[in-house]
Design a protein around this motif. Structure first.
Motif, short mmCIF file in Angstrom:
data_model
loop_
_atom_site.label_atom_id
_atom_site.label_comp_id
_atom_site.label_asym_id
_atom_site.label_seq_id
_atom_site.Cartn_x
_atom_site.Cartn_y
_atom_site.Cartn_z
N VAL A 1 -2.06 -5.21 -6.52
CA VAL A 1 -3.41 -4.94 -6.04
C VAL A 1 -3.38 -4.65 -4.54
CG1 VAL A 1 -5.69 -5.97 -5.68
CG2 VAL A 1 -4.52 -6.27 -7.85
N GLY A 2 -2.54 -5.36 -3.79
CA GLY A 2 -2.44 -5.12 -2.35
C GLY A 2 -2.02 -3.70 -2.04
N ALA B 1 1.48 4.52 4.11
CA ALA B 1 1.50 3.40 5.05
C ALA B 1 0.60 2.26 4.57
CB ALA B 1 1.08 3.88 6.43
N GLY B 2 -0.57 2.60 4.05
CA GLY B 2 -1.49 1.57 3.55
C GLY B 2 -0.93 0.84 2.35
N ALA B 3 -0.28 1.57 1.45
CA ALA B 3 0.32 0.93 0.27
C ALA B 3 1.43 -0.03 0.69
CB ALA B 3 0.86 1.98 -0.69
N ALA B 4 2.28 0.40 1.63
CA ALA B 4 3.36 -0.47 2.10
C ALA B 4 2.80 -1.71 2.79
CB ALA B 4 4.28 0.30 3.04
N GLY B 5 1.79 -1.52 3.63
CA GLY B 5 1.18 -2.65 4.33
C GLY B 5 0.46 -3.59 3.38
N GLY B 6 -0.26 -3.04 2.42
CA GLY B 6 -0.97 -3.88 1.45
C GLY B 6 -0.02 -4.68 0.58
N GLY C 1 -4.46 -1.10 -0.23
CA GLY C 1 -3.94 -0.56 1.03
C GLY C 1 -3.82 0.95 0.99
N GLY C 2 -3.36 1.48 -0.14
CA GLY C 2 -3.25 2.93 -0.29
C GLY C 2 -4.60 3.61 -0.23
N LYS D 1 2.45 -9.95 -0.75
CA LYS D 1 3.64 -10.79 -0.92
C LYS D 1 3.65 -11.94 0.08
CE LYS D 1 6.77 -7.54 -3.06
NZ LYS D 1 7.00 -8.27 -4.28
N LYS D 2 3.25 -11.68 1.31
CA LYS D 2 3.24 -12.71 2.34
C LYS D 2 2.25 -13.83 1.99
CE LYS D 2 4.05 -13.67 6.86
NZ LYS D 2 5.23 -14.38 7.17
N HIS D 3 1.12 -13.46 1.42
CA HIS D 3 0.08 -14.44 1.13
C HIS D 3 0.29 -15.15 -0.22
CE1 HIS D 3 -3.79 -16.39 1.34
NE2 HIS D 3 -4.12 -15.89 0.18
N TYR D 4 0.65 -14.41 -1.26
CA TYR D 4 0.66 -14.96 -2.61
C TYR D 4 2.03 -15.37 -3.13
CZ TYR D 4 -4.17 -13.58 -3.19
OH TYR D 4 -5.51 -13.44 -3.05
N ASP D 5 3.11 -14.86 -2.57
CA ASP D 5 4.43 -15.15 -3.12
C ASP D 5 5.10 -16.35 -2.47
OD1 ASP D 5 4.33 -13.25 -5.02
OD2 ASP D 5 5.71 -11.84 -4.07
#
Length: 151
Positions: A56-57, A88-93, A61-62, A98-102
């Motif tokens: 979803v991120g 860039a938005g897809a990579a950032g999202g 982001g995309g 991953k940073k928040h949920y993983d």
């Protein structure tokens, strides 16, 4: 004669083929689950990795990147900005998701001695209702196995 014979044989073949099909073969049927019972021998606190990877991120982001890219320039330059923004938005999202949920979550490894004497280990989210010596059920198998107290 040939046409009537084929009309009679078609239902016979369909009946024979349907007799070979087994619903839920090997899994005990639809909606059924293996349940074993036993007593808890040991409980150890541990961590388990989440399997939250929805994408979803990356999608959000995309889309945001496309929206921002569409505000830049016009013509071919605008198209390039939209594609670059989407990537860039897809990579950032994806990174943010991953940073928040993983993050690893607190869990417990429960070792149960089942009625046959075999020890079974299950790692699951913490269940405060479980304690050493409790009679429990082990529902399911593999990664889907869970230890629940007998009521």
């Amino acid at each position: 004669m040939n046409t009537s014979a084929s009309w009679l044989l078609a239902p016979v073949f369909a009946l024979l083929l349907s007799g070979c099909a087994a619903v839920g073969a090997g899994s005990g049927g639809a909606g059924e689950m293996e349940i074993r019972s036993g007593k808890i021998e040991q409980i150890t606190l541990t961590q388990m990795q989440t399997n939250h990877d929805s994408g979803v991120g990356a999608i959000l982001g995309g889309l945001a990147g496309v929206g921002i890219g569409s505000l830049i320039g016009n013509g071919t330059g605008r198209d390039v900005a939209m594609v670059a923004g989407a990537l860039a938005g897809a990579a950032g999202g994806n990174y943010a998701e991953k940073k928040h949920y993983d993050q690893p979550q607190q869990a417990q490894q429960v070792i149960v001695r089942v009625k046959s004497g075999v020890l079974v280990s299950v790692t699951q989210p913490i269940n405060p209702a479980l304690s050493k010596g409790s009679n429990v059920y082990i529902e399911g198998s593999g990664n889907e196995a869970r230890v629940v107290p007998q009521s």
